[in-house]
Design a protein around this motif. Structure first.
Motif, PDB file in Angstrom:
ATOM      1  N   ARG A 141      16.294  -8.893  24.575  1.00 25.30           N
ATOM      2  CA  ARG A 141      15.639  -8.097  23.528  1.00 25.30           C
ATOM      3  C   ARG A 141      14.088  -8.600  22.938  1.00 25.30           C
ATOM      4  N   ARG A 142      13.895  -9.674  23.485  1.00 23.56           N
ATOM      5  CA  ARG A 142      12.621 -10.349  22.915  1.00 23.56           C
ATOM      6  C   ARG A 142      11.432  -9.467  23.176  1.00 23.56           C
ATOM      7  N   ARG A 143      11.254  -8.785  24.381  1.00 19.81           N
ATOM      8  CA  ARG A 143      10.171  -7.866  24.539  1.00 19.81           C
ATOM      9  C   ARG A 143       9.713  -7.017  23.351  1.00 19.81           C
ATOM     10  N   ARG A 144      10.923  -6.530  22.533  1.00 19.34           N
ATOM     11  CA  ARG A 144      10.815  -5.553  21.690  1.00 19.34           C
ATOM     12  C   ARG A 144      10.539  -6.087  20.258  1.00 19.34           C
ATOM     13  N   ILE A 145      10.496  -7.401  19.983  1.00 19.04           N
ATOM     14  CA  ILE A 145      10.230  -8.050  19.024  1.00 19.04           C
ATOM     15  C   ILE A 145       8.605  -8.677  19.091  1.00 19.04           C
ATOM     16  N   GLN A 160      19.133   1.288  19.173  1.00 17.16           N
ATOM     17  CA  GLN A 160      17.834   2.140  18.789  1.00 17.16           C
ATOM     18  C   GLN A 160      16.905   1.893  19.916  1.00 17.16           C
ATOM     19  N   ALA A 161      17.144   2.799  20.935  1.00 24.35           N
ATOM     20  CA  ALA A 161      16.190   2.572  22.012  1.00 24.35           C
ATOM     21  C   ALA A 161      14.645   2.857  21.735  1.00 24.35           C
ATOM     22  N   HIS A 162      14.276   3.495  20.609  1.00 28.51           N
ATOM     23  CA  HIS A 162      12.676   3.646  20.165  1.00 28.51           C
ATOM     24  C   HIS A 162      12.511   2.716  19.149  1.00 28.51           C
ATOM     25  N   LEU A 163      12.830   1.682  19.055  1.00 29.13           N
ATOM     26  CA  LEU A 163      12.537   0.717  17.851  1.00 29.13           C
ATOM     27  C   LEU A 163      11.842  -0.561  18.329  1.00 29.13           C
ATOM     28  N   SER A 164      10.784  -0.905  17.685  1.00 28.23           N
ATOM     29  CA  SER A 164      10.207  -2.393  17.999  1.00 28.23           C
ATOM     30  C   SER A 164      10.313  -3.063  16.578  1.00 28.23           C
ATOM     31  N   VAL A 165      10.273  -4.344  16.705  1.00 21.37           N
ATOM     32  CA  VAL A 165      10.271  -5.223  15.421  1.00 21.37           C
ATOM     33  C   VAL A 165       8.803  -5.775  15.338  1.00 21.37           C
ATOM     34  N   VAL A 166       8.102  -5.548  14.364  1.00 22.30           N
ATOM     35  CA  VAL A 166       6.620  -6.253  14.406  1.00 22.30           C
ATOM     36  C   VAL A 166       6.922  -7.381  13.160  1.00 22.30           C
ATOM     37  N   PRO A 195       1.100  -1.149   0.079  1.00 19.24           N
ATOM     38  CA  PRO A 195      -0.125  -0.089  -0.018  1.00 19.24           C
ATOM     39  C   PRO A 195       0.768   1.315   0.036  1.00 19.24           C
ATOM     40  N   SER A 196       0.329   2.326  -0.407  1.00 19.88           N
ATOM     41  CA  SER A 196       0.895   3.648  -0.304  1.00 19.88           C
ATOM     42  C   SER A 196       1.299   3.926   1.276  1.00 19.88           C
ATOM     43  N   PRO A 197       2.078   5.055   1.248  1.00 19.95           N
ATOM     44  CA  PRO A 197       2.482   5.152   2.634  1.00 19.95           C
ATOM     45  C   PRO A 197       1.447   5.814   3.659  1.00 19.95           C
ATOM     46  N   GLY A 198       1.284   5.416   4.712  1.00 25.33           N
ATOM     47  CA  GLY A 198       0.264   5.779   5.692  1.00 25.33           C
ATOM     48  C   GLY A 198       0.213   7.163   6.062  1.00 25.33           C
ATOM     49  N   THR A 199      -0.389   7.568   6.854  1.00 24.50           N
ATOM     50  CA  THR A 199      -0.868   8.879   7.439  1.00 24.50           C
ATOM     51  C   THR A 199      -0.450   8.854   8.918  1.00 24.50           C
ATOM     52  N   LEU A 200      -0.378   9.949   9.379  1.00 23.36           N
ATOM     53  CA  LEU A 200      -0.088   9.803  10.877  1.00 23.36           C
ATOM     54  C   LEU A 200      -1.111   9.214  11.573  1.00 23.36           C
ATOM     55  N   SER A 201      -2.112   9.254  11.356  1.00 22.08           N
ATOM     56  CA  SER A 201      -3.257   8.682  12.091  1.00 22.08           C
ATOM     57  C   SER A 201      -3.068   6.975  11.973  1.00 22.08           C
ATOM     58  N   ASP A 202      -2.648   6.641  10.650  1.00 20.89           N
ATOM     59  CA  ASP A 202      -2.313   5.231  10.602  1.00 20.89           C
ATOM     60  C   ASP A 202      -1.094   4.765  11.270  1.00 20.89           C
ATOM     61  N   ARG A 203      -0.232   5.643  11.639  1.00 21.66           N
ATOM     62  CA  ARG A 203       0.784   5.211  12.547  1.00 21.66           C
ATOM     63  C   ARG A 203       0.582   5.395  13.616  1.00 21.66           C
ATOM     64  N   LYS A 204      -0.549   6.255  14.253  1.00 21.79           N
ATOM     65  CA  LYS A 204      -0.830   5.995  15.638  1.00 21.79           C
ATOM     66  C   LYS A 204      -1.733   4.869  16.071  1.00 21.79           C
ATOM     67  N   ALA A 205      -2.647   4.524  14.962  1.00 28.52           N
ATOM     68  CA  ALA A 205      -3.538   3.537  15.325  1.00 28.52           C
ATOM     69  C   ALA A 205      -2.735   2.540  15.334  1.00 28.52           C
ATOM     70  N   LEU A 206      -1.718   1.967  14.578  1.00 32.88           N
ATOM     71  CA  LEU A 206      -1.064   0.800  14.741  1.00 32.88           C
ATOM     72  C   LEU A 206      -0.557   0.755  16.031  1.00 32.88           C
ATOM     73  N   ARG A 207       0.337   1.911  16.090  1.00 33.47           N
ATOM     74  CA  ARG A 207       0.989   1.768  17.669  1.00 33.47           C
ATOM     75  C   ARG A 207       0.058   1.482  18.972  1.00 33.47           C
ATOM     76  N   GLU A 208      -1.161   2.156  18.690  1.00 30.96           N
ATOM     77  CA  GLU A 208      -2.057   1.736  19.836  1.00 30.96           C
ATOM     78  C   GLU A 208      -2.703   0.390  20.103  1.00 30.96           C
ATOM     79  N   SER A 209      -2.769  -0.104  18.797  1.00 32.30           N
ATOM     80  CA  SER A 209      -3.257  -1.502  18.727  1.00 32.30           C
ATOM     81  C   SER A 209      -2.074  -2.485  19.155  1.00 32.30           C
ATOM     82  N   LEU A 210      -0.900  -2.074  19.021  1.00 29.95           N
ATOM     83  CA  LEU A 210       0.205  -2.881  19.671  1.00 29.95           C
ATOM     84  C   LEU A 210       0.718  -2.396  21.031  1.00 29.95           C
ATOM     85  N   GLY A 211      -0.010  -1.607  21.634  1.00 37.57           N
ATOM     86  CA  GLY A 211       0.218  -1.113  22.909  1.00 37.57           C
ATOM     87  C   GLY A 211       1.624  -0.340  23.202  1.00 37.57           C
TER      88      GLY A 211
END
Length: 109
Positions: free
Chosen positions: A86-90, A59-65, A9-25
């Motif tokens: 490091r597993r809690r960030r994957i 990278q302190a503010h990176l998570s792998v999904v 898909p085309s790049p997401g919007t700020l709200s797409d980014r926010k929604a994904l982060r919220e859904s993953l906690g």
């Protein structure tokens, strides 16, 4: 070369980014590196996860999904690729019928 089975898909919007982060906690400032695909030994996920694990060191503010069937810590080759600390960030989120929200919300894939 084997092409993707879908169009990225085309790049997401700020709200797409926010929604994904919220859904993953995840915090809204978190960066997301995304991998999508089913587990198969030929795909060599342990090498990918070792590389991602090394990025997590600096990278302190990176998570792998990771989205896909069979990708869990219960798979010995995957568990052996990443140090325990490091597993809690994957995050393995399993197989999804629609991966577009993940692509639209991720920073790197």
């Amino acid at each position: 070369v084997v092409g993707n089975g879908f169009t990225i898909p085309s790049p997401g919007t700020l709200s797409d980014r926010k929604a994904l982060r919220e859904s993953l906690g995840l915090p809204k400032t978190e960066r997301i590196a995304l991998a999508v695909g089913r587990y198969h030994v030929d795909k060599d996920y342990p090498t990918l996860l070792r590389a991602m694990s090394r990025l997590l060191e600096t990278q302190a503010h990176l998570s792998v999904v990771v989205v896909g069937r069979g990708l869990t810590w219960a798979e010995p080759s995957i568990a052996g690729a990443v140090p325990e600390d490091r597993r809690r960030r994957i995050l393995f989120v399993g197989e999804k019928s629609d991966v577009r929200p993940f692509y639209r919300g991720a920073d790197l894939f």
